[in-house]
Design an enzyme around this catalytic site. Structure first.
Site, short mmCIF file in Angstrom:
data_model
loop_
_atom_site.label_atom_id
_atom_site.label_comp_id
_atom_site.label_asym_id
_atom_site.label_seq_id
_atom_site.Cartn_x
_atom_site.Cartn_y
_atom_site.Cartn_z
CB SER A 142 2.96 90.98 -28.44
OG SER A 142 2.63 89.64 -28.74
CE1 TYR A 167 3.72 91.78 -33.71
CE2 TYR A 167 3.53 89.89 -32.22
CZ TYR A 167 3.08 91.13 -32.66
OH TYR A 167 1.99 91.71 -32.05
#
Length: 352
Positions: A142, A167
């Site tokens: 990500s 995350y």
């Protein structure tokens, strides 16, 4: 090629599986179909792939009614026994891991879900590859791994040690775990740092869906950091094109890699990292204006402060994909938003 695509009830996984099937690859999809967001959207994606909701049972194989080379299992990545059985039974040529607990903001509310899915689940993927001789593994990282880094565009040669959400930390851990397995077991691992993907069948917790739904239903939209934000918005077709290029070209060791002066996105092991994005950054306000234009309706805007765990700007340097695979994202934001709005109105039966 027989490919395991995890997260095929998800946004990117669905589009990737469809594209692979259209070019005649054999695809085995898995997803745990959790209720992080509306499961009807997830079942809708699976239906497009020929997987009927009534046929889905825990850990059981379902064959597609549309594609003769597609099957699906409802499996949780964190279920070690089920994952081991899957790898043993199916004998994959390649794996693309897209399944994960998504969402930066939700990681502040439910951190354990992220460790279970994104860390424990990814370990089960790595162990499946190791134990059943799958050498070709690509996986979703990500753009959020860049964290506090403000040097833009973000480059894979940048250090990424300062994440601002759990995350992001789990995605960074995936990159480190992948390198370890590449080094120890020769698994060819390629990580893709995704940048703000949008398009038809997108997630309801992401900006295009949130904004479109609010505007059409006369609700104000939340504009964080008072609109002083920008993103590298990337249309789903451009993302899928890059993912397939990586699957078709597994990572190789970098023969010029120097342990005394290490190059971050490669290694003496078969390990690579790439940014995958649009190679440009647009302001959040431009994005909102493009949605307003597509809908023919102005948004009522509530300007709000920055949210915890978020970053002000993202901008991808995708030179690695360009140089190695002639990757060329070329979908204009207006065209991409028009396609998204067209799908949204059709899927949700909107006449406005």
């Amino acid at each position: 090629m027989k490919i395991l695509v995890t997260g095929t009830a998800g946004f990117i996984g669905f589009h990737l599986a469809k594209k692979l099937l259209e070019r005649a690859d054999e695809v085995v999809g898995i997803d745990n179909i959790n209720d992080y967001y509306d499961v009807n959207l997830k079942y809708g994606r699976l239906k497009e792939l020929g997987i009927q909701k009534k046929d889905i049972k825990e850990n059981k194989k379902v064959d597609s009614t549309t594609y003769n080379k597609h099957s699906f299992y409802k499996i949780d990545l964190a279920d070690k026994e089920a994952m081991d059985k899957l790898f043993k039974q199916e004998q994959f040529d390649a794996v693309m891991n897209l399944a994960a607990q998504a969402g930066v903001r939700y990681s502040l509310e439910n951190p354990h879900a992220y460790v279970e899915s994104n860390v424990v689940g990814f370990l089960n993927i790595l162990e499946g590859c190791r134990n059943y001789n799958v050498k070709n593994l690509a996986y979703a990282s990500s753009s959020s791994v860049y964290g506090l880094n403000q040097s833009q565009p973000f480059k894979t040669t940048d250090k990424t040690e300062h994440q601002v959400s759990l995350y992001a930390a789990t995605k960074k851990s995936n990159e480190m775990m992948a390198h370890t397995y590449a080094h120890l077991y020769g698994i060819q691992t390629t990580g893709l740092r995704f940048f703000t993907v949008y398009g038809p069948w997108g997630r309801p917790d992401m900006a295009p869906m949130l904004f479109t739904d609010a505007i059409l239903n006369d609700r104000p939209i939340k504009v964080f950091n008072n609109g002083e934000m920008s993103r590298d918005f990337t249309y789903i077709d451009d993302i899928v094109d890059g993912v397939i290029k990586v699957i078709d070209n597994p990572a190789q060791p970098n023969e010029k890699w120097n342990a005394k002066d290490p190059e971050i996105p490669s290694s003496s092991a078969p390990y690579r990292l790439y940014n995958i994005g649009n190679n440009s950054s647009l302001s959040l306000m431009t994005f909102i204006e493009t949605i307003e234009e597509a809908l023919g309706k102005k948004a009522e805007k509530n300007f709000m402060p920055m949210q915890d765990g978020d970053v002000v700007s993202t901008y991808a340097d995708v030179s690695g994909l360009i140089n190695n695979f002639e990757y060329k994202p070329d979908t204009d934001l207006k065209d991409g938003i028009d396609e998204f709005v067209k799908w949204y109105k059709q899927f949700y039966g909107v006449d406005k």
